[in-house]
Design an enzyme around this catalytic site. Structure first.
Site, PDB file in Angstrom:
ATOM      1  N   HIS A 192       0.834  -1.221   0.000  1.00 54.44           N
ATOM      2  CA  HIS A 192       0.000   0.000   0.000  1.00 54.44           C
ATOM      3  C   HIS A 192       0.866   1.268   0.000  1.00 54.44           C
ATOM      4  O   HIS A 192       0.891   1.955  -1.009  1.00 54.44           O
ATOM      5  CB  HIS A 192      -1.017   0.033   1.158  1.00 54.44           C
ATOM      6  N   ASP A 238      -5.006  -8.522  -3.237  1.00 53.94           N
ATOM      7  CA  ASP A 238      -5.345  -8.239  -1.838  1.00 53.94           C
ATOM      8  C   ASP A 238      -6.672  -8.900  -1.431  1.00 53.94           C
ATOM      9  O   ASP A 238      -6.714 -10.090  -1.157  1.00 53.94           O
ATOM     10  CB  ASP A 238      -5.334  -6.720  -1.631  1.00 53.94           C
TER      11      ASP A 238
HETATM   12  C1  NGQ Z   1      -5.579  -7.658   5.855  1.00 57.97           C
HETATM   13  N1  NGQ Z   1      -6.284  -5.740   4.603  1.00 57.97           N
HETATM   14  O1  NGQ Z   1      -4.552  -8.042   6.413  1.00 57.97           O
HETATM   15  O2  NGQ Z   1      -6.394  -8.393   5.311  1.00 57.97           O
HETATM   16  C2  NGQ Z   1      -5.825  -6.170   5.873  1.00 57.97           C
HETATM   17  C3  NGQ Z   1      -6.801  -5.850   6.956  1.00 57.97           C
HETATM   18  C4  NGQ Z   1      -5.372  -4.998   8.812  1.00 57.97           C
HETATM   19  C5  NGQ Z   1      -5.888  -4.607   4.129  1.00 57.97           C
HETATM   20  N2  NGQ Z   1      -5.032  -3.934   4.853  1.00 57.97           N
HETATM   21  C6  NGQ Z   1      -6.258  -6.087   8.327  1.00 57.97           C
HETATM   22  N3  NGQ Z   1      -6.302  -4.148   2.976  1.00 57.97           N
HETATM   23  O3  NGQ Z   1      -4.736  -4.293   8.026  1.00 57.97           O
HETATM   24  O4  NGQ Z   1      -5.300  -4.839  10.022  1.00 57.97           O
HETATM   25 ZN    ZN Z   2      -3.145  -7.151   2.985  1.00 57.59          ZN
END
Ligand code: NGQ
Ligand code: ZN
Length: 442
Positions: free
Chosen positions: A258, A309
């Site tokens: 990101h 993702d």
């Molecule tokens: C994830 N997703 O690890 O799936 C994360 C959410 C987090 C994104 N960052 C969980 N898009 O970042 O704490």
């Molecule tokens: Zn992720």
């Protein structure tokens, strides 16, 4: 050596004509433009290098389309994350494997030939081996990244009830890696995924980085949300990317996922580090993350690749389209991402994302050159969207001409995995996937 002939092929220097590609032992051994087809097998359309999907949480594929209903008065990334945790609670290893198999087939059929699975779900050893099975069964190359996940937020806040299942420490991650290494064959790679500066403390991050294999890829989420940047600044006195650059040996092994909210200084520092930024355009749009300063970063010769993702899209062309369109909408100009090799946006983005993705996965892939892995994406030369098009116009039709899938055949490491738009396991996988989703949403 098996020889293939392509009328058009995307080489690092741009589109070439009449290219003979020699493949042996899973690698490209010969590559000659302006050649006669002679005994070579003719490919059915223009050829591009296989794309790496550098950031996957496979199980989230089954949530696509389920969270786009206003659930909280202030609905954002953090409320989405609660839904994702809820969904994950019901997920068994069987579910995870069925979802991953469906997902990997969809990705292959759209031109992804490798994936990095960023894994922080419960039962890491069992779950990782299920993803490994799904990858083997479908033929996609995989880089497995077991995650370090210790805290719920900056300053070592204890895990919340729903996060307890993710818990891991440096020792368990190293054990998981050692277990995987015993099973590692030539076609899988392993690395580590310290989840984020929210979920790891500086000391365990440093320990992990010191203890792993010196070539292993390191993937970390950073600066996706402004709240994370603010909390990081309070806790560590630096912004997340700034802190990483100052406190970790960030280099070409690193993939900073990101990196949405970064300053001009961080843009320069990150680009100079040689790390790959993992951009996930469809997910970042879906979650309302913000906009990565791609033009400035590319201007500083920064490397990047694309990730599915949460898998609201399984199509690299769609990810690249979004990447460019967001910049156009913000800049109110057109054709922004071009390079010294090509003035065509489709060509530029595919070449750069494929090369960056290969680097992030720790693999010799992502460009059609000798000694790289033979990952070929062959477009459907008969498709109306490609009528009369050659070279740059082909890549631009792929990226900017609607939503039909133009991919016809896909080769991974010298083996045809998708032929004539068909994957041999797609019917079975779709059935199993449908049963799985029905159970999960019941
Ligand atoms: C994830 N997703 O690890 O799936 C994360 C959410 C987090 C994104 N960052 C969980 N898009 O970042 O704490
Ligand atoms: Zn992720």
């Amino acid at each position: 050596m098996k020889k293939y002939f392509a009328r058009d092929a995307l080489l690092p220097s741009g589109w070439a004509r009449d290219v003979v590609i020699g493949v042996d032992g899973g690698e490209i051994l010969a590559l000659d433009a302006n050649s006669a087809p002679d005994g070579a097998e003719r490919l059915h359309g223009p050829v591009l290098p296989g794309m790496a999907n550098l950031h996957s949480h496979a199980f989230q594929r089954a949530m696509a389309g389920l969270t786009d209903v206003r659930a909280a008065s202030h609905d954002d990334f953090w409320s989405w994350r609660e839904l994702m945790y809820l969904f994950m609670e019901r997920l068994t290893p069987d579910h995870a494997q069925a979802i991953a198999e469906q997902l990997y087939i969809e990705m292959l059929k759209h031109g992804y030939t490798a994936v990095a699975e960023f894994h922080y779900v419960h039962h890491p050893a069992e779950m990782l081996s299920r993803h490994l099975e799904a990858a083997k069964d479908t033929g996609i190359a995989i880089t497995l990244l077991p995650s370090l996940y210790r805290w719920s937020g900056f300053g070592a806040q204890p895990l919340k009830e729903r996060q307890k299942r993710f818990t891991s420490d440096t020792k368990t991650v190293l054990e998981t890696l050692a277990g995987l290494k015993r099973r590692v064959s030539a076609d899988i790679r392993t690395g580590v995924a310290p989840h984020s500066l929210r979920a790891v403390d500086p000391q365990s991050l440093k320990d992990l980085v010191t203890l792993i294999d010196e070539r292993a890829p390191i993937h970390i989420h950073a600066a996706e949300q402004t709240r994370e940047v603010e909390e990081c600044t309070l806790a560590l006195g630096k912004r997340p990317v700034e802190w990483l650059l100052e406190n970790c040996p960030v280099d070409g092994r690193w993939c900073v996922v990101h990196a949405t909210h970064i300053t001009a200084g961080e843009v320069i520092g990150l680009a100079a580090s040689g790390a790959v930024v993992g951009l996930c355009p469809s997910t970042e749009a879906n979650l309302g993350d913000g906009i990565f300063p791609l033009l400035a970063y590319r201007g500083a010769s920064g490397r990047y690749g694309i990730g599915g993702d949460s898998h609201v899209s399984r199509d690299p062309a769609e990810e690249l389209r979004l990447l460019e369109y967001v910049q156009r909408l913000v800049g109110r100009r057109r054709n922004l991402n071009i390079s010294s090799t090509s003035q065509a946006v489709g060509t530029t983005l595919w070449l750069e994302a494929a090369a960056g993705g290969g680097q992030a996965l720790g693999r010799e892939m992502g460009s059609l050159v000798r000694e790289k892995r033979a990952d070929l994406v062959v477009l459907d030369g008969e498709h109306p969207d490609l009528a009369g098009k050659r070279g740059d116009a082909v890549a631009n039709a792929l990226v900017f001409s609607g939503t039909s899938n133009l991919v016809r055949d896909v080769m991974v490491a010298g083996r045809w995995i998708v032929r004539d738009r068909h994957h041999p396991r797609e019917e079975k996988a779709a059935e199993r996937y449908a049963r799985t989703v029905a159970q999960l949403v019941a």
